[in-house]
Design a protein around this motif. Structure first.
Motif, PDB file in Angstrom:
ATOM      1  N   PHE A  78      61.185  40.796  13.175  1.00  0.00           N
ATOM      2  CA  PHE A  78      59.958  41.063  13.912  1.00  0.00           C
ATOM      3  C   PHE A  78      58.917  41.399  12.865  1.00  0.00           C
ATOM      4  CE2 PHE A  78      62.731  41.269  17.420  1.00  0.00           C
ATOM      5  CZ  PHE A  78      62.010  41.360  18.609  1.00  0.00           C
ATOM      6  N   THR A  88      58.511  46.184  21.718  1.00  0.00           N
ATOM      7  CA  THR A  88      59.731  46.798  22.252  1.00  0.00           C
ATOM      8  C   THR A  88      60.454  45.952  23.293  1.00  0.00           C
ATOM      9  OG1 THR A  88      58.460  48.075  23.880  1.00  0.00           O
ATOM     10  CG2 THR A  88      58.941  49.140  21.752  1.00  0.00           C
ATOM     11  N   TRP A 139      62.445  43.152  21.577  1.00  0.00           N
ATOM     12  CA  TRP A 139      63.404  43.865  20.720  1.00  0.00           C
ATOM     13  C   TRP A 139      64.567  44.364  21.568  1.00  0.00           C
ATOM     14  CZ3 TRP A 139      62.800  45.260  15.391  1.00  0.00           C
ATOM     15  CH2 TRP A 139      63.756  46.168  14.906  1.00  0.00           C
ATOM     16  N   PRO A 148      67.971  43.365  15.514  1.00  0.00           N
ATOM     17  CA  PRO A 148      66.747  42.856  14.884  1.00  0.00           C
ATOM     18  C   PRO A 148      66.281  43.776  13.761  1.00  0.00           C
ATOM     19  CG  PRO A 148      66.284  43.712  17.081  1.00  0.00           C
ATOM     20  CD  PRO A 148      67.758  43.797  16.883  1.00  0.00           C
ATOM     21  N   LEU A 203      62.790  45.168  11.559  1.00  0.00           N
ATOM     22  CA  LEU A 203      61.337  45.288  11.573  1.00  0.00           C
ATOM     23  C   LEU A 203      60.802  45.033  10.166  1.00  0.00           C
ATOM     24  CD1 LEU A 203      58.931  45.872  13.402  1.00  0.00           C
ATOM     25  CD2 LEU A 203      59.122  48.281  12.753  1.00  0.00           C
TER      26      LEU A 203
END
Length: 181
Positions: free
Chosen positions: A7, A20, A23, A33, A35
């Motif tokens: 992401f 969110t 995710w 995932p 970030l």
């Protein structure tokens, strides 16, 4: 099957629900995932124009590349993609997924980063309506649909317009990323 999903968000300005919701869909499907941002530390999310929560960055664009992932999600928010499209490392990170033929999902204002990466030419996509002219000027075809899946090139592109589309966006990206639910 584990799908390594990045992401990509700016240090400030991502629309929290657009981060969110997809995710959480991936986590609920057993995925982990990561970030990715342009700076270490945390990212400041927003609920429209109001500050919301912060989220810890796993890795920066300088520390990783598209080769480390199987798929990419680009959440929106007005400031988030506007910042990312001015950062050469972020643009190169996004472009790397397309060059490698990996799937990318983008929602709301996120196609601004795609436009900067020069990957919308010849593709059909959707976005927040104010990006319609930008998409067309970059050689893409803009449509007003909840979710659009474009396979016009080796890299599948999944796009949605706004937070109201998040349920369909999440289901579609799970399917297109090959994540079983």
């Amino acid at each position: 099957m584990s799908v390594r999903t990045a992401f990509l968000v700016a240090p400030e300005g991502v629309e929290q629900i657009e981060l969110t919701s997809p995710w959480e869909a991936l986590v609920a499907a057993g995925q982990t995932p990561r970030l990715v941002s342009t700076a270490e530390g945390t990212v400041q999310a927003f609920d429209h124009l109001d500050k919301a929560d912060t989220f810890p960055v796993d890795v920066t664009t300088a520390q990783t590349s598209a080769a480390d992932f199987d798929a990419l999600v680009l959440p929106g928010g007005v400031a988030n993609p506007d910042f990312l499209r001015t950062d050469p490392g972020a643009v190169a990170f996004v472009r790397g997924f397309f060059d490698a033929g990996k799937p990318v999902a983008a929602i709301c204002h996120a196609p601004w980063t795609l436009i900067e990466a020069d990957v919308v030419r010849g593709r059909t996509l959707t976005s927040w309506p104010s990006l319609r002219t930008d998409v067309r000027n970059a050689g893409g075809t803009w449509v007003d649909e909840e979710v659009v899946v474009c396979r016009a090139a080796p890299s599948t592109l999944i796009t949605s317009r706004k937070p109201d589309d998040l349920t369909a966006f999440g289901k579609t990206l799970l399917h297109e990323f090959g994540v079983s639910t």
